[in-house]
Write a protein that holds these residues in place. Structure first.
Motif, PDB file in Angstrom:
ATOM      1  N   GLY A  24      30.798  20.585  32.969  1.00  0.00           N
ATOM      2  CA  GLY A  24      30.750  19.838  34.221  1.00  0.00           C
ATOM      3  C   GLY A  24      30.047  18.514  34.056  1.00  0.00           C
ATOM      4  N   LYS A  25      29.477  18.060  35.151  1.00  0.00           N
ATOM      5  CA  LYS A  25      28.814  16.767  35.170  1.00  0.00           C
ATOM      6  C   LYS A  25      27.471  16.844  34.462  1.00  0.00           C
ATOM      7  N   GLY A  26      27.009  15.700  34.068  1.00  0.00           N
ATOM      8  CA  GLY A  26      25.697  15.614  33.441  1.00  0.00           C
ATOM      9  C   GLY A  26      25.793  15.411  31.948  1.00  0.00           C
ATOM     10  N   ARG A  27      24.641  15.094  31.360  1.00  0.00           N
ATOM     11  CA  ARG A  27      24.552  14.911  29.917  1.00  0.00           C
ATOM     12  C   ARG A  27      23.333  15.660  29.423  1.00  0.00           C
ATOM     13  N   LEU A  28      23.485  16.251  28.263  1.00  0.00           N
ATOM     14  CA  LEU A  28      22.392  16.984  27.638  1.00  0.00           C
ATOM     15  C   LEU A  28      22.145  16.438  26.240  1.00  0.00           C
ATOM     16  N   LYS A  29      20.888  16.350  25.893  1.00  0.00           N
ATOM     17  CA  LYS A  29      20.515  15.959  24.535  1.00  0.00           C
ATOM     18  C   LYS A  29      20.249  17.239  23.761  1.00  0.00           C
ATOM     19  N   VAL A  30      20.899  17.389  22.606  1.00  0.00           N
ATOM     20  CA  VAL A  30      20.728  18.551  21.746  1.00  0.00           C
ATOM     21  C   VAL A  30      20.059  18.077  20.459  1.00  0.00           C
ATOM     22  N   VAL A  31      18.903  18.680  20.141  1.00  0.00           N
ATOM     23  CA  VAL A  31      18.163  18.317  18.935  1.00  0.00           C
ATOM     24  C   VAL A  31      18.002  19.570  18.084  1.00  0.00           C
ATOM     25  N   ILE A  32      18.407  19.477  16.826  1.00  0.00           N
ATOM     26  CA  ILE A  32      18.258  20.587  15.880  1.00  0.00           C
ATOM     27  C   ILE A  32      17.353  20.104  14.750  1.00  0.00           C
ATOM     28  N   GLU A  33      16.262  20.827  14.538  1.00  0.00           N
ATOM     29  CA  GLU A  33      15.321  20.481  13.470  1.00  0.00           C
ATOM     30  C   GLU A  33      15.384  21.573  12.416  1.00  0.00           C
ATOM     31  N   SER A  34      15.646  21.167  11.168  1.00  0.00           N
ATOM     32  CA  SER A  34      15.790  22.130  10.091  1.00  0.00           C
ATOM     33  C   SER A  34      15.274  21.534   8.790  1.00  0.00           C
ATOM     34  N   GLU A  35      14.315  22.181   8.175  1.00  0.00           N
ATOM     35  CA  GLU A  35      13.786  21.788   6.867  1.00  0.00           C
ATOM     36  C   GLU A  35      13.555  20.285   6.755  1.00  0.00           C
ATOM     37  N   GLY A  36      12.853  19.712   7.707  1.00  0.00           N
ATOM     38  CA  GLY A  36      12.528  18.291   7.654  1.00  0.00           C
ATOM     39  C   GLY A  36      13.635  17.364   8.111  1.00  0.00           C
ATOM     40  N   GLU A  37      14.813  17.877   8.363  1.00  0.00           N
ATOM     41  CA  GLU A  37      15.924  17.060   8.843  1.00  0.00           C
ATOM     42  C   GLU A  37      16.089  17.273  10.341  1.00  0.00           C
ATOM     43  N   THR A  38      16.492  16.226  11.032  1.00  0.00           N
ATOM     44  CA  THR A  38      16.715  16.318  12.469  1.00  0.00           C
ATOM     45  C   THR A  38      18.101  15.797  12.793  1.00  0.00           C
ATOM     46  N   LEU A  39      18.841  16.574  13.560  1.00  0.00           N
ATOM     47  CA  LEU A  39      20.163  16.182  14.034  1.00  0.00           C
ATOM     48  C   LEU A  39      20.078  16.083  15.548  1.00  0.00           C
ATOM     49  N   GLU A  87      13.742  32.564  13.083  1.00  0.00           N
ATOM     50  CA  GLU A  87      12.859  33.144  12.077  1.00  0.00           C
ATOM     51  C   GLU A  87      12.709  32.266  10.841  1.00  0.00           C
ATOM     52  N   ASN A  88      13.739  31.517  10.480  1.00  0.00           N
ATOM     53  CA  ASN A  88      13.687  30.673   9.284  1.00  0.00           C
ATOM     54  C   ASN A  88      12.985  29.334   9.538  1.00  0.00           C
ATOM     55  N   GLY A  89      12.474  29.126  10.764  1.00  0.00           N
ATOM     56  CA  GLY A  89      11.746  27.907  11.093  1.00  0.00           C
ATOM     57  C   GLY A  89      12.578  26.830  11.757  1.00  0.00           C
ATOM     58  N   ASP A  90      13.897  26.995  11.773  1.00  0.00           N
ATOM     59  CA  ASP A  90      14.759  26.026  12.453  1.00  0.00           C
ATOM     60  C   ASP A  90      14.469  26.049  13.943  1.00  0.00           C
ATOM     61  N   ARG A  91      14.591  24.878  14.571  1.00  0.00           N
ATOM     62  CA  ARG A  91      14.356  24.782  16.010  1.00  0.00           C
ATOM     63  C   ARG A  91      15.536  24.098  16.683  1.00  0.00           C
ATOM     64  N   LEU A  92      15.841  24.545  17.894  1.00  0.00           N
ATOM     65  CA  LEU A  92      16.911  23.966  18.703  1.00  0.00           C
ATOM     66  C   LEU A  92      16.308  23.620  20.049  1.00  0.00           C
ATOM     67  N   ARG A  93      16.570  22.403  20.495  1.00  0.00           N
ATOM     68  CA  ARG A  93      16.076  21.981  21.810  1.00  0.00           C
ATOM     69  C   ARG A  93      17.237  21.356  22.579  1.00  0.00           C
ATOM     70  N   ILE A  94      17.451  21.802  23.798  1.00  0.00           N
ATOM     71  CA  ILE A  94      18.479  21.245  24.665  1.00  0.00           C
ATOM     72  C   ILE A  94      17.771  20.816  25.947  1.00  0.00           C
ATOM     73  N   GLU A  95      17.953  19.561  26.334  1.00  0.00           N
ATOM     74  CA  GLU A  95      17.301  19.073  27.557  1.00  0.00           C
ATOM     75  C   GLU A  95      18.162  18.030  28.229  1.00  0.00           C
ATOM     76  N   ARG A  96      17.885  17.827  29.507  1.00  0.00           N
ATOM     77  CA  ARG A  96      18.621  16.807  30.249  1.00  0.00           C
ATOM     78  C   ARG A  96      18.381  15.437  29.639  1.00  0.00           C
ATOM     79  N   ASP A  97      19.421  14.640  29.590  1.00  0.00           N
ATOM     80  CA  ASP A  97      19.314  13.311  29.006  1.00  0.00           C
ATOM     81  C   ASP A  97      19.086  12.279  30.094  1.00  0.00           C
TER      82      ASP A  97
END
Length: 97
Positions: A24-39, A87-97
């Motif tokens: 639907g409407k809206g925008r979300l920012k998705v951030v994935i942090e893994s082993e020092g890399e960020t997408l 468990e492997n330390g990866d992080r996922l963050r989804i938030e309103r943009d």
């Protein structure tokens, strides 16, 4: 009789970040942090409500917040923001943009 359903591991194992996003409407920012890399990327849609997410995971939300560990994944959610730590330390963050 409790309105909380017992966790269903087979349901949780198949969840992906898209499971928490409503089209639907809206925008979300998705951030994935893994082993020092960020997408970081932006997607169209909105986050499902804290209550919907709690029901999907089989846990209880308190005061509009959700904090639980489900199948080894630590989940924290409040309106407009979802964080997951695996468990492997990866992080996922989804938030309103």
């Amino acid at each position: 009789m409790s309105c909380i359903k017992p966790p269903e591991p087979e349901k949780v194992m198949n969840l992906k970040e898209e499971s928490f996003i409503r089209e639907g409407k809206g925008r979300l920012k998705v951030v994935i942090e893994s082993e020092g890399e960020t997408l970081e990327t932006t997607v169209r849609g909105s986050l499902k409500s804290v209550e919907e997410t709690a029901e999907m995971l089989g846990v209880e939300a308190k005061d509009g917040r959700l904090e639980a560990t489900v199948d080894g994944v630590r989940v924290r959610m409040e309106r407009g923001r979802l964080e997951m730590e695996f468990e492997n330390g990866d992080r996922l963050r989804i938030e309103r943009d």
